[in-house]
Design a protein around this motif. Structure first.
Motif, PDB file in Angstrom:
ATOM      1  N   CYS A   1       1.750  -7.627  14.539  1.00 18.20           N
ATOM      2  CA  CYS A   1       1.488  -7.741  13.099  1.00 18.20           C
ATOM      3  C   CYS A   1       0.277  -6.901  12.690  1.00 18.20           C
ATOM      4  CB  CYS A   1       1.277  -9.201  12.720  1.00 18.20           C
ATOM      5  SG  CYS A   1       2.814 -10.166  12.747  1.00 18.20           S
ATOM      6  N   LYS A   2      -0.780  -6.931  13.502  1.00 14.10           N
ATOM      7  CA  LYS A   2      -1.964  -6.139  13.180  1.00 14.10           C
ATOM      8  C   LYS A   2      -1.661  -4.644  13.219  1.00 14.10           C
ATOM      9  CE  LYS A   2      -5.318  -9.594  14.735  1.00 14.10           C
ATOM     10  NZ  LYS A   2      -6.332  -9.957  15.766  1.00 14.10           N
ATOM     11  N   ILE A   3      -0.870  -4.237  14.208  1.00 11.84           N
ATOM     12  CA  ILE A   3      -0.496  -2.820  14.311  1.00 11.84           C
ATOM     13  C   ILE A   3       0.359  -2.406  13.117  1.00 11.84           C
ATOM     14  CG2 ILE A   3       0.906  -1.171  15.642  1.00 11.84           C
ATOM     15  CD1 ILE A   3      -0.109  -2.607  18.182  1.00 11.84           C
ATOM     16  N   MET A   4       1.263  -3.288  12.698  1.00 12.23           N
ATOM     17  CA  MET A   4       2.101  -2.976  11.538  1.00 12.23           C
ATOM     18  C   MET A   4       1.260  -2.778  10.282  1.00 12.23           C
ATOM     19  SD  MET A   4       5.485  -5.371  12.004  1.00 12.23           S
ATOM     20  CE  MET A   4       6.152  -4.804  10.451  1.00 12.23           C
ATOM     21  N   LYS A   5       0.253  -3.612  10.097  1.00 14.43           N
ATOM     22  CA  LYS A   5      -0.605  -3.479   8.916  1.00 14.43           C
ATOM     23  C   LYS A   5      -1.394  -2.166   8.953  1.00 14.43           C
ATOM     24  CE  LYS A   5      -1.194  -8.458   8.026  1.00 14.43           C
ATOM     25  NZ  LYS A   5      -2.163  -9.562   7.935  1.00 14.43           N
ATOM     26  N   ILE A   6      -1.873  -1.811  10.133  1.00 13.29           N
ATOM     27  CA  ILE A   6      -2.592  -0.542  10.280  1.00 13.29           C
ATOM     28  C   ILE A   6      -1.667   0.620   9.926  1.00 13.29           C
ATOM     29  CG2 ILE A   6      -3.576   1.058  11.995  1.00 13.29           C
ATOM     30  CD1 ILE A   6      -4.676  -1.476  13.442  1.00 13.29           C
ATOM     31  N   TRP A   7      -0.429   0.549  10.416  1.00 18.24           N
ATOM     32  CA  TRP A   7       0.542   1.613  10.129  1.00 18.24           C
ATOM     33  C   TRP A   7       0.850   1.703   8.639  1.00 18.24           C
ATOM     34  CZ3 TRP A   7       5.701   0.502   8.471  1.00 18.24           C
ATOM     35  CH2 TRP A   7       6.479   1.649   8.260  1.00 18.24           C
ATOM     36  N   VAL A   8       1.039   0.586   7.985  1.00 13.87           N
ATOM     37  CA  VAL A   8       1.340   0.594   6.549  1.00 13.87           C
ATOM     38  C   VAL A   8       0.198   1.255   5.775  1.00 13.87           C
ATOM     39  CG1 VAL A   8       1.654  -0.859   4.507  1.00 13.87           C
ATOM     40  CG2 VAL A   8       2.872  -1.401   6.618  1.00 13.87           C
ATOM     41  N   THR A   9      -1.039   0.914   6.124  1.00 14.01           N
ATOM     42  CA  THR A   9      -2.193   1.515   5.442  1.00 14.01           C
ATOM     43  C   THR A   9      -2.213   3.026   5.653  1.00 14.01           C
ATOM     44  OG1 THR A   9      -3.483  -0.507   5.749  1.00 14.01           O
ATOM     45  CG2 THR A   9      -4.709   1.522   5.284  1.00 14.01           C
ATOM     46  N   ALA A  10      -2.024   3.448   6.899  1.00 16.68           N
ATOM     47  CA  ALA A  10      -2.079   4.880   7.217  1.00 16.68           C
ATOM     48  C   ALA A  10      -0.940   5.652   6.570  1.00 16.68           C
ATOM     49  CB  ALA A  10      -2.042   5.073   8.735  1.00 16.68           C
ATOM     50  N   GLU A  11       0.240   5.080   6.593  1.00 10.47           N
ATOM     51  CA  GLU A  11       1.446   5.790   6.153  1.00 10.47           C
ATOM     52  C   GLU A  11       1.600   5.804   4.646  1.00 10.47           C
ATOM     53  OE1 GLU A  11       5.167   7.707   7.545  1.00 10.47           O
ATOM     54  OE2 GLU A  11       3.339   7.093   8.577  1.00 10.47           O
ATOM     55  N   TYR A  12       1.243   4.703   3.983  1.00 10.47           N
ATOM     56  CA  TYR A  12       1.601   4.564   2.570  1.00 10.47           C
ATOM     57  C   TYR A  12       0.409   4.475   1.607  1.00 10.47           C
ATOM     58  CZ  TYR A  12       6.124   3.596   4.635  1.00 10.47           C
ATOM     59  OH  TYR A  12       7.280   3.694   5.351  1.00 10.47           O
ATOM     60  N   GLU A  13      -0.772   4.142   2.120  1.00 10.34           N
ATOM     61  CA  GLU A  13      -1.910   3.998   1.215  1.00 10.34           C
ATOM     62  C   GLU A  13      -2.906   5.148   1.322  1.00 10.34           C
ATOM     63  OE1 GLU A  13      -3.128  -0.279   0.429  1.00 10.34           O
ATOM     64  OE2 GLU A  13      -2.275  -0.467   2.438  1.00 10.34           O
ATOM     65  N   LEU A  14      -3.066   5.700   2.514  1.00  9.62           N
ATOM     66  CA  LEU A  14      -3.994   6.816   2.691  1.00  9.62           C
ATOM     67  C   LEU A  14      -3.302   8.162   2.516  1.00  9.62           C
ATOM     68  CD1 LEU A  14      -6.034   5.519   5.763  1.00  9.62           C
ATOM     69  CD2 LEU A  14      -6.569   5.316   3.321  1.00  9.62           C
ATOM     70  N   ASN A  15      -2.021   8.123   2.289  1.00 10.46           N
ATOM     71  CA  ASN A  15      -1.260   9.349   2.057  1.00 10.46           C
ATOM     72  C   ASN A  15      -1.651   9.965   0.707  1.00 10.46           C
ATOM     73  OD1 ASN A  15       0.857  11.236   1.437  1.00 10.46           O
ATOM     74  ND2 ASN A  15       2.147  10.210   2.953  1.00 10.46           N
ATOM     75  N   ASP A  16      -1.883  11.278   0.705  1.00 15.78           N
ATOM     76  CA  ASP A  16      -2.296  11.963  -0.524  1.00 15.78           C
ATOM     77  C   ASP A  16      -1.278  11.805  -1.651  1.00 15.78           C
ATOM     78  OD1 ASP A  16      -4.563  12.802   0.710  1.00 15.78           O
ATOM     79  OD2 ASP A  16      -3.781  14.768   1.282  1.00 15.78           O
ATOM     80  N   LYS A  17      -0.010  11.645  -1.284  1.00 14.18           N
ATOM     81  CA  LYS A  17       1.055  11.552  -2.286  1.00 14.18           C
ATOM     82  C   LYS A  17       1.294  10.124  -2.777  1.00 14.18           C
ATOM     83  CE  LYS A  17       3.808  15.497  -0.665  1.00 14.18           C
ATOM     84  NZ  LYS A  17       5.154  15.892  -0.167  1.00 14.18           N
ATOM     85  N   ALA A  18       0.603   9.163  -2.193  1.00  9.59           N
ATOM     86  CA  ALA A  18       0.864   7.751  -2.517  1.00  9.59           C
ATOM     87  C   ALA A  18       0.586   7.454  -3.986  1.00  9.59           C
ATOM     88  CB  ALA A  18       0.022   6.849  -1.628  1.00  9.59           C
ATOM     89  N   THR A  19       1.569   6.853  -4.639  1.00  5.75           N
ATOM     90  CA  THR A  19       1.405   6.456  -6.046  1.00  5.75           C
ATOM     91  C   THR A  19       0.844   5.040  -6.109  1.00  5.75           C
ATOM     92  OG1 THR A  19       3.625   5.538  -6.171  1.00  5.75           O
ATOM     93  CG2 THR A  19       3.374   7.888  -6.689  1.00  5.75           C
ATOM     94  N   SER A  20       0.418   4.635  -7.294  1.00  2.25           N
ATOM     95  CA  SER A  20      -0.091   3.269  -7.466  1.00  2.25           C
ATOM     96  C   SER A  20       1.003   2.249  -7.175  1.00  2.25           C
ATOM     97  CB  SER A  20      -0.635   3.079  -8.888  1.00  2.25           C
ATOM     98  OG  SER A  20       0.360   3.392  -9.848  1.00  2.25           O
ATOM     99  N   GLU A  21       2.258   2.606  -7.525  1.00  2.00           N
ATOM    100  CA  GLU A  21       3.384   1.719  -7.245  1.00  2.00           C
ATOM    101  C   GLU A  21       3.561   1.542  -5.730  1.00  2.00           C
ATOM    102  OE1 GLU A  21       7.983   1.814  -8.607  1.00  2.00           O
ATOM    103  OE2 GLU A  21       7.432   3.266  -7.055  1.00  2.00           O
ATOM    104  N   THR A  22       3.504   2.657  -5.002  1.00  3.19           N
ATOM    105  CA  THR A  22       3.658   2.599  -3.547  1.00  3.19           C
ATOM    106  C   THR A  22       2.555   1.758  -2.921  1.00  3.19           C
ATOM    107  OG1 THR A  22       4.705   4.780  -3.526  1.00  3.19           O
ATOM    108  CG2 THR A  22       3.822   3.972  -1.439  1.00  3.19           C
ATOM    109  N   LYS A  23       1.334   1.955  -3.376  1.00  6.46           N
ATOM    110  CA  LYS A  23       0.205   1.203  -2.825  1.00  6.46           C
ATOM    111  C   LYS A  23       0.333  -0.291  -3.113  1.00  6.46           C
ATOM    112  CE  LYS A  23      -3.068   5.071  -3.047  1.00  6.46           C
ATOM    113  NZ  LYS A  23      -4.324   5.579  -3.651  1.00  6.46           N
ATOM    114  N   ALA A  24       0.857  -0.610  -4.267  1.00  2.00           N
ATOM    115  CA  ALA A  24       1.022  -2.025  -4.634  1.00  2.00           C
ATOM    116  C   ALA A  24       2.067  -2.702  -3.738  1.00  2.00           C
ATOM    117  CB  ALA A  24       1.421  -2.142  -6.099  1.00  2.00           C
ATOM    118  N   ILE A  25       3.181  -2.002  -3.501  1.00  2.97           N
ATOM    119  CA  ILE A  25       4.223  -2.550  -2.619  1.00  2.97           C
ATOM    120  C   ILE A  25       3.692  -2.678  -1.194  1.00  2.97           C
ATOM    121  CG2 ILE A  25       6.544  -2.182  -1.679  1.00  2.97           C
ATOM    122  CD1 ILE A  25       7.190  -0.567  -4.222  1.00  2.97           C
ATOM    123  N   ALA A  26       2.892  -1.688  -0.774  1.00  4.67           N
ATOM    124  CA  ALA A  26       2.310  -1.727   0.573  1.00  4.67           C
ATOM    125  C   ALA A  26       1.419  -2.949   0.742  1.00  4.67           C
ATOM    126  CB  ALA A  26       1.519  -0.444   0.837  1.00  4.67           C
TER     127      ALA A  26
END
Length: 842
Positions: free
Chosen positions: A93-118
């Motif tokens: 679970c901890k690894i999954m959360k780290i991956w979600v942050t790296a993949e969807y929230e720290l991504n330059d293309k991430a929108t506010s909608e994407t970050k909210a779902i993440a």
């Protein structure tokens, strides 16, 4: 008869294992699909999600992971995660959360909608929910006949073997090597110090099958890993990421990626720096405090602090060629002598798990015996080469231009002398070689950048400076070694010269400077000379007693090849994946006796081109706006229409198709996979009633038994982990014998090319790294052949023997007597040098 070889292969003995499964919660998947749709606007939930990063994190930071499954809207996820031990749901679970942050929230293309779902998805990730999905069962991995009984057999068994050897100590010529886990199915020994530099031995395990029986075999691959032990420059530029090995605990290393990052200071200035991959540094923090973990920049500039056995933390940076900020004196390769010792030391350690496969016998082979001075006068050998050049090219004159500066005059003369020594005086022969010296001027200067615009400017300057030729000429260009630098002009020069109807070969200039690092030796000059003639379609061949007797040697040979991931340089600034062609099929037809080489590709306007015409065509086509669209269109049907056309073309005359079996060609042609082959109905060995020739779009089954077209599937050696490594027999003197020729294991054949006449190869049979760590070791890797389609009257040894012989006909590598692939596949592969692409075509 040649002495046998011994493949570094074991046959699985232990069959029953306990496996643990973990289901992926349905509510989590619904959120993950929402996240994928938001992040990737064109994602369709009917297709598998992009979960490469998640898989990498779970595989890299958890023990004993057998498989992490793919997921889509309607997939069965009850066994999403498979492990040899009970899954640690808290860590997952901890690894999954780290991956979600790296993949969807720290991504330059991430929108506010994407970050909210993440954020919503992370809030749902709960180990108590995940724990309900744990199940386990006792599983028999292998059937009585040795075939895999379950999908997980391959990964599970190789992982079990690696884990069973973790922490074990193996003596190797006076060295005590203790092996530690360093990733899935991989082990690494403790670093060994030699004069301030460090290296380790590695072991990697892979379970593979051979057709048609598909019996499972455990393959062992030893290697040497060399580590950066000093930094000689303050400013360091990395072309590639570094996968550092970080010691976590006794007998455990983990891979952490050191990434090259850049920061734009202003419009004119960009600053480069190194940083640890976000997911890796945070996953490290799950096991140890990462607050005091040294910065990537610090480790790179002071590697000597972190490489020693007492370093805390110990961080090992694997050395790669081209790292000019450090020096490396440790040699490369594992010797035959060391491989034999490894195998014999592993055998008792694995006695309850697997047993040795045993020796593999030679079935003989045919070789191309190059005319030598013991048999012929030098003038006669030169005459043979000129006659061969004439038939290969179909030309009575070849013009070779040598470009350089006035200071390069000695090297220009050396190149001319090499051509004359090889071909002799051509003035009164059937094919004349005209040699002209030319000034390179400022065309060879560094460009301002590697942008497509700068390439176009240099291409235009070549077009303006070099007169276009009516016939194809050769250009040997003397150019300072600028490989890897941002303004390297070679690709632009190659394209520009192609537009003037010239083939190109580059060579570095410092031939007279004895201290120069990039000084070309005579063999390198000779290799460059032969390579430019190879581009004209020149190959070496002369019939001998064995080839005359072999009916296969008169056949046309068609190399079926596919280029992968072609992103034209004009698309460099775009981030759109649609501007990358996934693949492009191409075909090279070669006849050893006639010397003729023809190339075909769906991009060409003509049905077929001569080899030099094809090189120039690829250069021009890769710069057109419709290049990617045309590649994708050509690739849609796979190889179907071509194979059916060849079947009809060779109804009466002999033809042989060679296809290298890899992930890409298996997608384009399902019928060459072990799984497909095992399902064919055989009239006799190697003569199936029908074979599959399609892909997922155009799957179909066809009979080839009424044609004279044969098909042989190849698999390359150690680099793919699909074909075994090997060692040879010890003779009466206690030395390891040299092996070459063709060897047979059941229904597959393994080819070994002729022994190279170099010290790296000779030392491999006599010495080990303990003798002298600076030694380089080399060996001829196995090439696997499986005759997919023969005629009933054929002798498979003759057709495989001919395919293996075709590796010996390429002239451009003087230090070895053979190249990796048979001639038509080798020629097809090298055509990619003329594409103008971002990075390298795979």
């Amino acid at each position: 008869m040649n002495s046998p070889i011994y493949s570094m292969t074991f046959i699985p003995k232990k069959r029953n294992f306990k496996l643990y499964y973990l289901a992926f919660p349905k509510t989590w998947k619904e959120l993950l699909i929402q996240l994928q749709v938001s992040a990737y606007k064109k994602y369709d939930p009917e297709y598998y999600m992009k979960l490469f990063g998640l898989k990498a994190c779970l595989n890299g930071w958890l023990d004993e992971v057998v498989n992490v499954g793919n997921m889509k809207a309607n997939s069965d996820d009850s066994r999403w995660f498979v492990s040899l031990n009970e899954p640690d749901v808290h860590k997952i679970c901890k690894i999954m959360k780290i991956w979600v942050t790296a993949e969807y929230e720290l991504n330059d293309k991430a929108t506010s909608e994407t970050k909210a779902i993440a954020e919503k998805f992370k809030s749902e990730i709960d180990p108590d929910v995940l724990r309900y999905g744990i199940t386990s069962e006792e599983v028999c991995l292998f059937n009585e006949d040795g075939t895999a009984a379950v999908d997980y057999a391959f990964d599970a068994f190789a992982l079990y073997v690696a884990n069973s050897l973790n922490g074990k100590t193996i003596p190797l010529f006076g060295q005590e090597l203790t092996f530690s886990n360093c990733g899935l199915k991989k082990l690494v020994s403790q670093p060994i110090e030699y004069k301030g530099q460090y290296y380790s031995y590695g072991l990697e395990f892979s379970v593979q099958t051979t057709p048609p029986q598909r019996e499972c075999m455990l393959l062992v691959f030893p290697s040497v890993k060399r580590f950066v032990s000093n930094a000689l420059k303050k400013k360091i530029y990395l072309e590639e990421n570094i996968n550092a090995l970080v010691k976590m605990s006794e007998n455990k290393y983990r891979v952490m990626k050191m990434k090259q990052q850049r920061k734009n200071i202003d419009k004119e200035k960009t600053e480069y720096f190194r940083d640890w991959n976000y997911a890796d540094i945070n996953c490290y923090g799950l096991y140890h405090s990462n607050s005091n973990f040294p910065a990537a920049e610090e480790v790179l500039k002071h590697p000597e602090i972190y490489v020693g056995k007492n370093a805390r933390p110990q961080i090992l940076l694997p050395y790669k060629f081209g790292m000019d900020f450090t020096n490396m004196n440790i040699g490369t390769g594992v010797s035959v002598k060391e491989k034999c010792e490894f195998y014999h030391q592993l055998t008792p350690l694995l006695k309850d798990i697997a047993e040795p496969m045993g020796e593999v016998q030679s079935v003989g082979a045919i070789h191309y015996n190059k005319p030598d001075k013991k048999q012929f006068e030098v003038a006669d050998i030169q005459k043979m080469r000129r006659e061969r050049l004439k038939v290969c090219t179909g030309r009575d004159k070849i013009t070779m231009e040598i470009y350089g500066h006035d200071s390069d005059e000695p090297l220009k003369n050396a190149i001319i002398e090499d051509i004359r020594q090889y071909f002799g005086n051509t003035d009164s022969s059937d094919v004349k070689i005209e040699i002209e010296k030319r000034s390179i001027g400022s065309l060879g200067d560094m460009m301002n950048s590697k942008s497509y615009e700068d390439h176009l400017l240099r291409i235009k300057r070549v077009q303006e400076s070099v007169e276009k030729s009516a016939e194809i000429k050769g250009a040997v260009v003397i150019l300072k070694n600028t490989s890897g630098e941002k303004g390297d002009p070679k690709a632009a020069l190659r394209a520009g010269f192609a537009d003037t109807n010239r083939l190109t070969q580059f060579i570095v200039p410092d031939v007279l400077d004895e201290k120069a690092k990039d000084k070309p030796s005579k063999s390198r000059i000779h290799g460059a000379v032969l390579d430019i003639f190879r581009q004209f379609g020149y190959t070496e061949f002369a019939d001998n007693r064995n080839t005359v007797k072999n009916p296969a040697c008169s056949a046309d040979v068609i190399g079926v090849y596919a280029y992968q991931t072609l992103r034209p340089l004009w698309a460099a600034k775009s981030k759109s994946p649609e501007l990358t062609a996934k693949c492009l099929p191409a075909y090279v037809t070669f006849n050893a006796r006639s010397g003729q080489v023809k190339a075909e590709c769906g991009l060409f306007d003509e049905k077929e081109l001569s080899y030099p015409e094809a090189l120039i065509a690829f250069s021009k086509l890769s710069r057109k706006d419709d290049f990617v669209d045309k590649c994708n269109k050509v690739a849609k049907g796979g190889f179907v229409s071509k194979l059916l056309g060849l079947r009809d073309l060779y109804k009466k005359s002999d033809g042989l198709v060679l296809v290298s079996c890899n992930g890409l060609t298996r997608k384009l042609w399902h019928g060459i996979s072990d799984t497909s082959i095992s399902g064919y109905n055989m009239k006799k060995p190697f003569v199936p009633e029908k074979i599959k020739i399609g892909n997922s779009i155009s799957e179909r089954t066809e009979a080839f038994t009424d044609s004279h077209l044969r098909i042989i599937r190849l698999r390359e050696g150690v680099s793919t982990l699909e074909v075994p490594d090997y060692y040879t027999e010890i003779n009466a003197k206690g030395d390891f014998t040299r092996a070459s020729g063709v060897y047979r294991h059941k229904d597959v054949f393994w080819g070994i090319d002729l022994c190279p006449n170099n010290f790296e190869f000779k030392d491999s049979y006599k010495k080990c790294r303990a003798d002298k760590p600076t030694l380089n070791f080399d060996e001829c890797a196995l090439m696997e052949y499986y005759p997919l389609q023969l005629r009933e009257e054929d002798d498979p040894k003759q057709w495989v023997g001919y395919a293996n012989l075709l590796r010996e006909l390429m002239p451009e590598n003087p230090s070895r007597q053979a190249v990796r692939l048979p001639a038509p596949l080798h020629l097809a592969k090298l055509m990619s040098e003329y594409f103008l692409l971002c990075g390298k075509e795979k």
